[in-house]
Design a protein around this motif. Structure first.
Motif, PDB file in Angstrom:
ATOM      1  N   GLU A 856       1.047  -1.506   0.344  1.00  0.00           N
ATOM      2  CA  GLU A 856       0.001   0.124   0.377  1.00  0.00           C
ATOM      3  C   GLU A 856       1.107   0.815  -0.179  1.00  0.00           C
ATOM      4  N   PRO A 857       0.793   2.444  -0.675  1.00  0.00           N
ATOM      5  CA  PRO A 857       1.439   3.179  -0.817  1.00  0.00           C
ATOM      6  C   PRO A 857       1.550   4.420   0.773  1.00  0.00           C
ATOM      7  N   VAL A 858       2.637   5.208   0.636  1.00  0.00           N
ATOM      8  CA  VAL A 858       2.628   6.173   1.725  1.00  0.00           C
ATOM      9  C   VAL A 858       1.845   7.012   1.061  1.00  0.00           C
ATOM     10  N   LEU A 859       1.367   7.326   2.359  1.00  0.00           N
ATOM     11  CA  LEU A 859       0.454   8.842   2.037  1.00  0.00           C
ATOM     12  C   LEU A 859       1.042  10.092   1.391  1.00  0.00           C
ATOM     13  N   THR A 860       0.273  10.699   0.704  1.00  0.00           N
ATOM     14  CA  THR A 860       1.256  11.819  -0.038  1.00  0.00           C
ATOM     15  C   THR A 860       2.014  12.827   1.424  1.00  0.00           C
ATOM     16  N   SER A 861       1.149  13.610   2.204  1.00  0.00           N
ATOM     17  CA  SER A 861       1.826  13.546   3.577  1.00  0.00           C
ATOM     18  C   SER A 861       2.702  13.707   4.321  1.00  0.00           C
ATOM     19  N   MET A 862       2.403  12.203   4.497  1.00  0.00           N
ATOM     20  CA  MET A 862       3.908  11.433   5.193  1.00  0.00           C
ATOM     21  C   MET A 862       5.092  11.163   3.982  1.00  0.00           C
ATOM     22  N   VAL A 863       4.850  11.330   2.562  1.00  0.00           N
ATOM     23  CA  VAL A 863       6.250  11.472   1.933  1.00  0.00           C
ATOM     24  C   VAL A 863       7.270  12.778   2.606  1.00  0.00           C
ATOM     25  N   ARG A 864       6.504  13.485   2.281  1.00  0.00           N
ATOM     26  CA  ARG A 864       7.126  15.059   2.820  1.00  0.00           C
ATOM     27  C   ARG A 864       8.213  15.226   2.021  1.00  0.00           C
ATOM     28  N   GLY A 865       8.121  15.211   0.920  1.00  0.00           N
ATOM     29  CA  GLY A 865       8.821  15.164  -0.538  1.00  0.00           C
ATOM     30  C   GLY A 865       8.420  15.577  -1.422  1.00  0.00           C
ATOM     31  N   ARG A 866       9.343  15.384  -3.224  1.00  0.00           N
ATOM     32  CA  ARG A 866       8.851  14.407  -4.148  1.00  0.00           C
ATOM     33  C   ARG A 866       8.659  12.902  -4.610  1.00  0.00           C
ATOM     34  N   LEU A 867       8.019  12.532  -4.630  1.00  0.00           N
ATOM     35  CA  LEU A 867       8.864  10.805  -4.424  1.00  0.00           C
ATOM     36  C   LEU A 867       9.997  10.861  -5.684  1.00  0.00           C
TER      37      LEU A 867
END
Length: 1195
Positions: A856-867
């Motif tokens: 399952e992908p990580v939430l965008t807010s938890m990526v905290r950067g450019r994926l």
């Protein structure tokens, strides 16, 4: 102000390529108008007493005005004087002075023109009769003067009106020569700076010419006698009986200059503004002095100044207030100098700053009459109404006088009048009439309807809408059926109603309507605009060098608007072509047949249409026809004579003269520039021009110090650069461009670094270059933040949220303004490492070497950067055969982008694996997911570790093998296949055997002796058989030896040369050959002469004699198939060993190996025998091999 030209045609020059003539056909004759003076005689009118007097006074008005005159301030009754006639419908007076004296009509005249709407008056016209009085008679004694002294001959002409023109001549009416020593002053006197003996003469005559009467009068001749010192002493001695010299000093000795006019060290002179100032300095001295001038308080006005009378007179035209000051003249010779200062005061008669202008007012409107003048002394202003001083005229509450201004408020119908403004001082006066016409008129459009205006694309267009009305109408324009045209780009509506289109384009063509409206009505008019394509020369004439008596052809192909009729003209040196039948003008070319040297010059084709034109020029050079020398090709010489023309703010035209081409036509010219302000000494390429051109239009940047140079290029190479042009400086301006490569990238989790590529010095366009950096968070309602920096290529914004989008802009600014509005670029603030790991990790095993992993992908807010992607780390814990872990090196795969699955290739079957997943951004990796284990299923095994052959026998052998290094599962057994291989490498039938997994050896029996076998061996699991390994072995029955050849595996090989049987055979053959050689030698010695002795002698040296068909080698030895060597033997591949070319042999004299001896020991069949095959066909003998040949094969 409204100026009307009733019933006239007015031509308006709207631009350099548009001219529109408008005939005002509408009649305005019904409109009332106060009188206006249109023509009058000059203020100071000098008349010729021999002709009738004509005093002009013309005026217009509606109704037409009547005229009257005053003379010397009192009414002049024209009708009572029979000599005076007033022209009909005019105020012009014609005075017949025949039989009368003109003096009787001298005086000051003034004309009055009046109608029911007001009264206009003329200037005071001062009538005076021209006079040319006679010279008073006088007796002139001879003037005796000593050589070297100064002398003045006075003219003193009688006063005339106007003053006479003075000149000096002799008795033969020849002008007396003048120079720096002898010259005529402004007052007419003749000055000698020093006299010479040659100045003695008796016909110095002063003449006065009176212009009006065209009469010339002369003064009595003056005699001048110049004596030297000796002549003076002799004359005095004879007169007084003196024996000694009376004069011992010599006036002819050299002396310093002194001034003859004006006298003294200083003088004063007054000049009137707008007049001519003449300053004069005449000096005496010996040698003759030279006179020079300068202004003590400033520079002399070079554009209005001139020197006359051999530098003795300084003349300044159109005198201005700035010409006042001290002027110093200096007289200088070799002994010294003298100075005189003339103080010049400039006064001014009244002159206009703003003359009053006619007013047309509607009832209840307000108007202002302004009479602004200047002068020195300050002029006094007096106002009159209808010729009556305003203070003596009836009171008018709507009128207010304030010095030079009359304010009219709330005017009423019937209050029309003519106002006079009189400005005067001691040097003159100005008089102006200005009417105030109170009208109430509905609008009228004076421009004829349906006018068609034509203009060339990209030129301004002017659409006229002349109107009249009171109050002044408001003009509104419409195009086609659109809404009204506003006064903004690309349209400009002028105060007179004219519509201007700044840059006309084809889309501007069409019908336009102008509407004139005031509170009394509305009137409209339609006009049409046609925008035409420009005329352009597509193929220009080219520079030509033509041999004499050859033909020259200049092409000039033109493109023009199809609706315009073009006219092509050819010019030679900007003049008409010679009237010569050799010049043939075609539609798009000029041909000159049999050219001569007179045809050299510049030829210009000019294409004209009714609206525009274009032209292009080329030079023709005629050379002598000479024998063709050896052609030498070299680089061209550099261009010369660089000139800058058509100088503008952002462009300049560069012209040059090409250098010698050195027999290789110039292909192009390269124009380079140096910016002395920003990069001195560095030359940059600016543009290229065709080799036929000598002009380049150069687009420039502001704030640069340009120098240009030109290089010529032909097929040989580049010329040396030309000499640089003169420097051309462009003025500073605001920047034209903004920085490029604008980026917004954060380097920390709480900042945003805005970077850009700085402008070059040439792009700065001016001093004080800075960068205005703007930023704001994207998709958030907030204002732009900005900061201005200099000498930087980045700016750091701190305190930003982590990885949020920002809009950023960078604008260039300098001391002259801002650059263009920049475009916003989206950037992101700094990243931070991800905070969480992927969840719901699942592995789907596809086969023993491939598995799929899902998460399952990580939430965008938890990526905290450019994926960047997801990093999958996996490693093999152990084989499922093993109980203990033997962890291998970790493998990593990065799946880019927002993926949720990936494939793991290269797995080993029947193994236990562990993996975890991390999310990756630009800052780094996030925490790993929990470790996840998975197993791979069985696969096919690897190859057996080895296969060995042992205990070989005539019909049996033993095979040993090892299990695979990678079982990849549970082994189920082994498969063995083998088959015989015959001498031609053909394979026999296959035998197959199966073995259980725990066996590692087998004995194969019932094999054929002396036979090669090939073995195939592999392992297998439940998934199938693994890779096969092969071996080969040969069984032979000869002394129990077995020779094995294993192509792909290392094996024991037997060298044939080391075998006992082979060595014994070779020794027997060698012994046999030796016996045969001995027998041949003995028999040859016993023989005598033999029949072929001559032929043997003819061979000389058999080493150098060519053979007939063979190469001199012995027959080759070839193994039979039964004795074919095994692989790895050292016998050559074709079984042939060639003899060395230097070996000697008895059979060299024969053609084959079958030569035989006769009874006396000579050969028979020396030149006969069967031919052998060519050496390149194998060189194999068709005969049985002899022992000699066999021996040679192994030597």
């Amino acid at each position: 102000c409204l100026s009307l030209s009733l019933g006239a045609c007015v031509c308006l020059s709207l631009s350099h390529c548009v001219c529109v003539c408008v005939c005002l056909s509408l009649s305005l004759g019904a409109l009332p108008q106060p009188p206006t003076i249109t023509h009058q005689s000059p203020k100071d009118f000098i008349i010729d007493p021999r002709e009738n007097i004509l005093i002009y006074c013309e005026a217009k008005g509606k109704p037409h005005p009547s005229f009257s005159w005053t003379r010397n301030g009192t009414h002049f009754d024209v009708e009572k004087d029979s000599k005076v006639l007033m022209k009909p419908s005019s105020g012009t007076l014609v005075i017949d002075i025949s039989g009368e004296k003109a003096e009787a009509y001298e005086g000051i005249y003034q004309c009055t023109a009046r109608n029911e709407h007001g009264t206009a008056v003329s200037n005071n016209i001062f009538i005076r009769q021209s006079r040319s009085p006679l010279w008073s008679k006088e007796r002139k004694e001879a003037i005796m003067v000593q050589v070297g002294v100064s002398l003045v001959l006075q003219c003193r002409p009688p006063a005339g009106l106007p003053p006479p023109i003075i000149f000096w001549m002799d008795n033969n009416f020849q002008r007396l020569p003048q120079n720096t020593r002898v010259s005529q002053a402004l007052n007419g006197d003749l000055y000698f700076s020093n006299v010479l003996l040659d100045d003695t003469r008796n016909d110095y005559i002063c003449y006065a010419r009176f212009p009006h009467t065209q009469t010339i009068q002369q003064k009595q001749p003056i005699t001048v006698k110049v004596l030297d010192m000796d002549a003076i002493n002799e004359t005095v001695a004879a007169l007084y009986n003196y024996t000694n010299n009376l004069f011992v000093g010599d006036p002819s000795e050299e002396r310093r200059p002194s001034f003859m006019a004006p006298l003294g060290r200083s003088s004063t002179q007054m000049a009137l503004r707008g007049g001519v100032l003449e300053l004069e300095c005449i000096a005496e001295g010996l040698p003759t002095p030279e006179v020079s001038w300068y202004k003590e308080s400033g520079d002399l006005p070079s554009s209005r100044m001139s020197f006359h009378n051999f530098q003795k007179t300084l003349k300044i035209a159109d005198v201005m207030e700035a010409d006042a000051g001290d002027y110093r003249c200096t007289a200088k010779n070799s002994l010294g100098s003298a100075h005189h200062t003339i103080k010049v005061n400039v006064k001014a008669a009244p002159f206009w700053i703003s003359a009053p202008r006619n007013l047309i007012l509607a009832p209840k409107e307000t108007g202002i009459l302004t009479c602004r003048v200047s002068g020195d002394p300050k002029p006094q202003i007096a106002w009159s109404v209808n010729g009556v001083p305003i203070e003596d005229s009836p009171k008018d509450t709507s009128r207010k006088v304030e010095d030079d201004t009359v304010i009219l408020s709330d005017v009423q119908t019937g209050s029309s009048a003519v106002y006079q403004c009189n400005a005067s001082n001691e040097f003159g006066y100005l008089l102006a009439n200005a009417f105030v016409n109170v009208l109430a008129e509905a609008p009228r459009v004076l421009t004829p309807p349906n006018n068609v205006y034509q203009v060339i694309t990209n030129n301004p267009a002017f659409l006229d809408c002349a109107s009249f009305g009171s109050p002044i109408p408001t003009i509104t324009w419409f195009k086609e059926s659109q809404t009204s045209i506003l006064n903004r780009d690309p349209y400009v509506i002028h105060n007179n109603g004219t519509l201007e289109i700044n840059v006309a384009q084809s889309l501007n063509s069409g019908k336009y309507t102008c509407i004139a409206s005031n509170n009394l009505g509305t009137r409209e008019n339609h006009v049409y605009l046609e925008v035409k394509e420009p005329t352009r020369i597509l193929a220009q004439p080219e520079y030509m060098v033509v041999q004499r008596n050859r033909k020259a052809v200049f092409e000039c192909k033109v493109k023009h608007d199809p609706t315009l009729i073009p006219t092509m003209n050819w010019l030679k040196d900007n003049g008409e072509l010679p009237d010569d039948e050799r010049f043939l003008v075609d539609t798009d070319s000029l041909t000159i047949n049999e050219v001569t040297e007179e045809d050299e010059g510049t030829y210009t084709c000019v294409m004209n249409t009714t609206l525009d034109q274009d032209s292009a020029s080329a030079m023709l050079t005629v050379v002598e026809a000479t024998p063709t020398p050896a052609i030498v090709y070299e680089e061209p010489d550099p261009p010369t004579d660089l000139e800058l023309t058509d100088q503008r703010e952002r462009s300049v035209q560069l012209t040059w003269i090409p250098g010698d081409e050195h027999n290789s036509p110039t292909q192009k010219f390269l124009v380079q520039y140096e910016d002395l302000l920003h990069q001195a000494g560095v030359w940059h390429n600016l543009t290229e021009e065709e080799g036929t051109k000598t002009t380049a239009h150069l687009d420039l940047s502001p704030y640069a110090y340009y120098s240009f140079r030109v290089l010529a290029v032909n097929h040989v190479g580049y010329s040396q650069p030309s000499q640089p042009s003169r420097q051309y400086r462009t003025n500073p301006a605001a920047p034209d461009v903004n920085p490029t490569d604008v980026h917004g990238v954060g380097t920390e989790h709480n900042n945003l670094v805005i970077s850009w590529k700085e402008l070059t010095g040439l792009q700065s366009n001016g001093p004080g270059l800075q960068y205005k950096v703007n930023w704001r968070q994207k998709d958030v309602e907030e204002d732009w933040l900005s900061e201005t920096v200099a000498n930087a290529s980045k700016y750091v914004v701190s305190g930003t949220p982590t990885f949020v989008p920002y809009e950023v802009k960078v604008q260039a600014v300098n001391d002259y303004g801002n650059g263009p509005a920049p475009e916003a670029v989206v950037g992101y603030s700094g990243e931070d490492v991800p905070m969480s790991a992927p969840e719901s990790v699942q592995v789907l095993v596809q086969n023993g070497t491939l598995a799929e992993v899902h998460w399952e992908p990580v939430l965008t807010s938890m990526v905290r950067g450019r994926l960047q992607g997801y990093k999958v780390s996996y490693w093999r814990e152990r084989s499922l055969h093993q109980a203990e872990a033997q962890q291998e090196e970790q493998q990593v795969l990065l799946f880019s982008g927002n993926r949720t699955d990936g494939r793991l290739p290269g797995l080993k079957p029947y193994s236990l694996y562990t993996l975890n997943i991390r999310v990756v951004n630009g800052k780094g990796e996030g925490p790993p997911s929990p470790n996840h284990n998975f197993e791979t299923p069985e696969g096919v095994p690897g190859p057996p570790s080895f296969l060995r052959i042992k205990n070989t026998d005539m019909d049996s052998l033993t095979l040993e093998w090892g299990p695979p290094q990678d079982n990849n599962g549970r082994l189920t057994g082994y498969t063995l296949k083998y088959q015989p291989v015959n001498s031609s490498n053909e394979l026999g039938p296959v035998e197959e055997m199966m073995f259980p997994a725990n066996e590692t050896t087998v004995i194969l029996a019932d094999l054929k002796y002396s036979t090669r076998y090939k073995f195939y061996f592999n392992a297998k699991t439940i998934k199938g058989s693994g890779p096969t390994i092969t071996e080969e072995a040969v069984t032979i029955m000869d002394e129990g030896e077995l020779y094995m050849i294993v192509p792909s595996m290392k094996s024991d090989q037997v060298d044939l040369a080391t075998q006992g049987w082979f060595i014994g055979l070779m020794c027997a053959i060698a012994l046999l050959i030796l016996v045969l050689l001995i027998i041949c030698f003995i028999k040859r010695n016993k023989g005598g002469k033999y029949p072929v002795k001559e032929k043997e002698d003819a061979h000389q040296d058999p080493e150098i004699q060519p053979m007939k068909d063979d190469d001199g080698t012995f027959g080759e030895y070839s193994d039979t198939e039964d004795h074919k060597p095994l692989k790895g033997s050292r016998t050559p591949s074709n079984g042939t060993v060639k003899r060395d070319d230097s070996d000697d042999s008895l059979v060299d004299y024969g053609e084959g190996g079958d030569g035989q001896f006769n009874e006396d020991g000579s050969f028979i069949g020396q030149y006969s025998g069967k031919k052998e095959k060519d050496t390149h066909e194998g060189n194999e003998s068709s005969e049985a091999p002899s022992p000699v040949n066999a021996m040679n094969s192994f030597v």
